[in-house]
Design a protein around this motif. Structure first.
Motif, PDB file in Angstrom:
ATOM      1  N   UNK A  10       0.861  -1.182   0.000  1.00  0.00           N
ATOM      2  CA  UNK A  10       0.000   0.000   0.000  1.00  0.00           C
ATOM      3  C   UNK A  10       0.900   1.236   0.000  1.00  0.00           C
ATOM      4  N   UNK A  11       0.322   2.414   0.151  1.00  0.00           N
ATOM      5  CA  UNK A  11       1.111   3.651   0.060  1.00  0.00           C
ATOM      6  C   UNK A  11       2.181   3.754   1.151  1.00  0.00           C
ATOM      7  N   UNK A  12       2.000   3.064   2.260  1.00  0.00           N
ATOM      8  CA  UNK A  12       2.954   3.150   3.361  1.00  0.00           C
ATOM      9  C   UNK A  12       4.254   2.384   3.085  1.00  0.00           C
ATOM     10  N   UNK A  13       4.243   1.503   2.091  1.00  0.00           N
ATOM     11  CA  UNK A  13       5.406   0.658   1.845  1.00  0.00           C
ATOM     12  C   UNK A  13       6.066   0.929   0.495  1.00  0.00           C
ATOM     13  N   UNK A  14       5.804   2.077  -0.082  1.00  0.00           N
ATOM     14  CA  UNK A  14       6.400   2.388  -1.377  1.00  0.00           C
ATOM     15  C   UNK A  14       7.915   2.499  -1.280  1.00  0.00           C
ATOM     16  N   UNK A  15       8.415   3.208  -0.292  1.00  0.00           N
ATOM     17  CA  UNK A  15       9.869   3.394  -0.183  1.00  0.00           C
ATOM     18  C   UNK A  15      10.600   2.060   0.039  1.00  0.00           C
ATOM     19  N   UNK A  16      10.146   1.201   0.952  1.00  0.00           N
ATOM     20  CA  UNK A  16      10.793  -0.110   1.051  1.00  0.00           C
ATOM     21  C   UNK A  16      10.752  -0.893  -0.258  1.00  0.00           C
ATOM     22  N   UNK A  17       9.661  -0.760  -0.998  1.00  0.00           N
ATOM     23  CA  UNK A  17       9.569  -1.452  -2.286  1.00  0.00           C
ATOM     24  C   UNK A  17      10.605  -0.917  -3.267  1.00  0.00           C
ATOM     25  N   UNK A  18      10.823   0.397  -3.279  1.00  0.00           N
ATOM     26  CA  UNK A  18      11.838   0.991  -4.156  1.00  0.00           C
ATOM     27  C   UNK A  18      13.222   0.448  -3.814  1.00  0.00           C
ATOM     28  N   UNK A  19      13.528   0.347  -2.517  1.00  0.00           N
ATOM     29  CA  UNK A  19      14.823  -0.173  -2.075  1.00  0.00           C
ATOM     30  C   UNK A  19      14.988  -1.627  -2.510  1.00  0.00           C
ATOM     31  N   UNK A  20      13.977  -2.448  -2.255  1.00  0.00           N
ATOM     32  CA  UNK A  20      14.046  -3.858  -2.627  1.00  0.00           C
ATOM     33  C   UNK A  20      14.251  -4.029  -4.129  1.00  0.00           C
ATOM     34  N   UNK A  21      13.508  -3.263  -4.924  1.00  0.00           N
ATOM     35  CA  UNK A  21      13.607  -3.381  -6.374  1.00  0.00           C
ATOM     36  C   UNK A  21      14.974  -2.945  -6.886  1.00  0.00           C
ATOM     37  N   UNK A  22      15.549  -1.912  -6.282  1.00  0.00           N
ATOM     38  CA  UNK A  22      16.883  -1.480  -6.705  1.00  0.00           C
ATOM     39  C   UNK A  22      17.906  -2.596  -6.487  1.00  0.00           C
ATOM     40  N   UNK A  23      17.830  -3.272  -5.335  1.00  0.00           N
ATOM     41  CA  UNK A  23      18.766  -4.372  -5.066  1.00  0.00           C
ATOM     42  C   UNK A  23      18.519  -5.546  -6.008  1.00  0.00           C
ATOM     43  N   UNK A  24      17.261  -5.777  -6.366  1.00  0.00           N
ATOM     44  CA  UNK A  24      16.921  -6.857  -7.293  1.00  0.00           C
ATOM     45  C   UNK A  24      17.556  -6.624  -8.654  1.00  0.00           C
ATOM     46  N   UNK A  25      17.379  -5.431  -9.205  1.00  0.00           N
ATOM     47  CA  UNK A  25      17.900  -5.132 -10.538  1.00  0.00           C
ATOM     48  C   UNK A  25      19.420  -5.021 -10.541  1.00  0.00           C
ATOM     49  N   UNK A  26      19.988  -4.616  -9.431  1.00  0.00           N
ATOM     50  CA  UNK A  26      21.440  -4.471  -9.362  1.00  0.00           C
ATOM     51  C   UNK A  26      22.151  -5.805  -9.576  1.00  0.00           C
ATOM     52  N   UNK A  27      21.528  -6.901  -9.142  1.00  0.00           N
ATOM     53  CA  UNK A  27      22.198  -8.195  -9.171  1.00  0.00           C
ATOM     54  C   UNK A  27      21.596  -9.177 -10.169  1.00  0.00           C
ATOM     55  N   UNK A  28      20.677  -8.710 -11.012  1.00  0.00           N
ATOM     56  CA  UNK A  28      20.007  -9.609 -11.942  1.00  0.00           C
ATOM     57  C   UNK A  28      19.848  -8.962 -13.309  1.00  0.00           C
ATOM     58  N   UNK A  29      19.678  -9.808 -14.321  1.00  0.00           N
ATOM     59  CA  UNK A  29      19.391  -9.320 -15.660  1.00  0.00           C
ATOM     60  C   UNK A  29      18.151  -8.434 -15.614  1.00  0.00           C
ATOM     61  N   UNK A  30      18.180  -7.251 -16.218  1.00  0.00           N
ATOM     62  CA  UNK A  30      17.046  -6.333 -16.109  1.00  0.00           C
ATOM     63  C   UNK A  30      15.786  -6.762 -16.864  1.00  0.00           C
ATOM     64  N   UNK A  31      15.831  -7.909 -17.542  1.00  0.00           N
ATOM     65  CA  UNK A  31      14.634  -8.397 -18.219  1.00  0.00           C
ATOM     66  C   UNK A  31      13.671  -8.959 -17.178  1.00  0.00           C
ATOM     67  N   UNK A  32      13.082  -8.051 -16.411  1.00  0.00           N
ATOM     68  CA  UNK A  32      12.211  -8.399 -15.292  1.00  0.00           C
ATOM     69  C   UNK A  32      10.903  -7.642 -15.434  1.00  0.00           C
ATOM     70  N   UNK A  33       9.804  -8.354 -15.230  1.00  0.00           N
ATOM     71  CA  UNK A  33       8.470  -7.740 -15.268  1.00  0.00           C
ATOM     72  C   UNK A  33       7.959  -7.675 -13.834  1.00  0.00           C
ATOM     73  N   UNK A  34       7.781  -6.465 -13.328  1.00  0.00           N
ATOM     74  CA  UNK A  34       7.286  -6.265 -11.971  1.00  0.00           C
ATOM     75  C   UNK A  34       5.774  -6.067 -12.014  1.00  0.00           C
TER      76      UNK A  34
END
Length: 298
Positions: A10-34
């Motif tokens: 929900x709106x309260x967890x947007x920032x944690x989601x941004x952090x998690x996604x940045x770490x995900x893309x940093x270590x994986x092929x960017x061909x990812x569908x969120x």
């Protein structure tokens, strides 16, 4: 082949989601569908997520879930109805072969490609047993009716086998099941998944959902005083899950991997929030010192 990653916030967890996604893309092929499953995230935050994922090289889709769908489901102060949305993944992504659900309070340390391509071996989902749950809360399994041969899994990281789930899984059946056992569910969606799917879950190694609590006093002492132990923990984890009520974006968080989390978090903080993080160790010290002095002085 693209990876399908599902989040529910929900709106309260947007920032944690941004952090998690940045770490995900940093270590994986960017061909990812969120895929974001939500009922009320505002347009501003949807645009923010879409822009963030676009900059990282991925694709973004938001799927709005009717707010009334889980209106009567059990919730708690810390567990909102959004936690149930992961159960809709097979129905909402019927054309995909598989999809990986990730909680937002997660950091990805390395590639998850091997885990994502895991063989289901006839199971409906793959998840990691909750170490703390099995060791410290055996009564929970007993109360849920889970025999000893079943491991209690953590629902923060789940790989869904979509087609077989759609063949044998009914939302209506699950609603009936929830009505029958709702009062016994301490961790509502997680307990539900463990009981409802107990015969069709394949267990994955702990490194793919490495929880950050200290599992003993010895674990705490080794982590605090042994750089080699801290390094071995860091090297072992592929996905770190910051479980518990105290979260790593809070100034009071000093469990495992907090420095790594804050290295990602820092760019999303305001100047005031950065000052609070810097001052927190001093405030904690003052609080502890005052408590010690009260005991000494009688």
């Amino acid at each position: 082949m693209s990876m399908n990653i599902v989040i529910t916030v929900d709106d309260n967890y947007i920032r944690p989601a941004l952090v998690m996604l940045e770490s995900l893309f940093e270590h994986n092929n960017p061909d990812i569908h969120i895929y974001l499953l939500h009922s009320n995230v505002c347009d501003e935050n949807l645009k923010r997520l879409a822009a963030h994922i676009g900059r990282l090289g991925g694709r973004f889709s938001d799927i709005r879930v009717p707010a009334e769908l889980f209106e009567g489901a059990a919730v708690t102060k810390y567990f909102t109805k959004e936690m149930y949305y992961r159960l809709l993944i097979p129905r909402l992504l019927p054309d995909e072969e598989r999809a990986l659900y990730l909680d937002p309070d997660i950091i990805i340390f390395r590639s998850i490609e091997e885990f994502y391509r895991s063989d289901f071996d006839g199971s409906l989902m793959i998840a990691v047993p909750d170490y703390l749950g099995d060791v410290y809360y055996p009564e929970r399994k007993k109360n849920l009716g889970l025999e000893s041969r079943y491991k209690y899994i953590n629902s923060g990281v789940i790989l869904f086998n979509i087609a077989p789930m759609n063949e044998c899984f009914s939302i209506d059946d699950m609603f009936r099941f929830m009505d029958e056992c709702g009062l016994t569910l301490e961790f509502p969606d997680q307990d539900l998944i463990n009981v409802y799917f107990k015969d069709r879950i394949k267990y994955a190694p702990r490194e793919y959902n490495f929880t950050t609590e200290y599992v003993s006093t010895g674990d705490f002492l080794r982590y605090v005083f042994s750089p080699r132990y801290r390094r071995s923990e860091r090297e072992r984890a592929v996905i770190a899950h910051y479980m518990g009520k105290c979260k790593p974006w809070k100034p009071s968080y000093y469990y495992k991997f907090y420095r790594i989390y804050r290295s990602y978090l820092n760019k999303y903080l305001t100047a005031r929030e950065k000052r609070e993080l810097l001052l927190r160790p001093w405030l904690v010290f003052k609080s502890v010192a005052a408590a010690v002095w009260r005991v000494i002085s009688g």
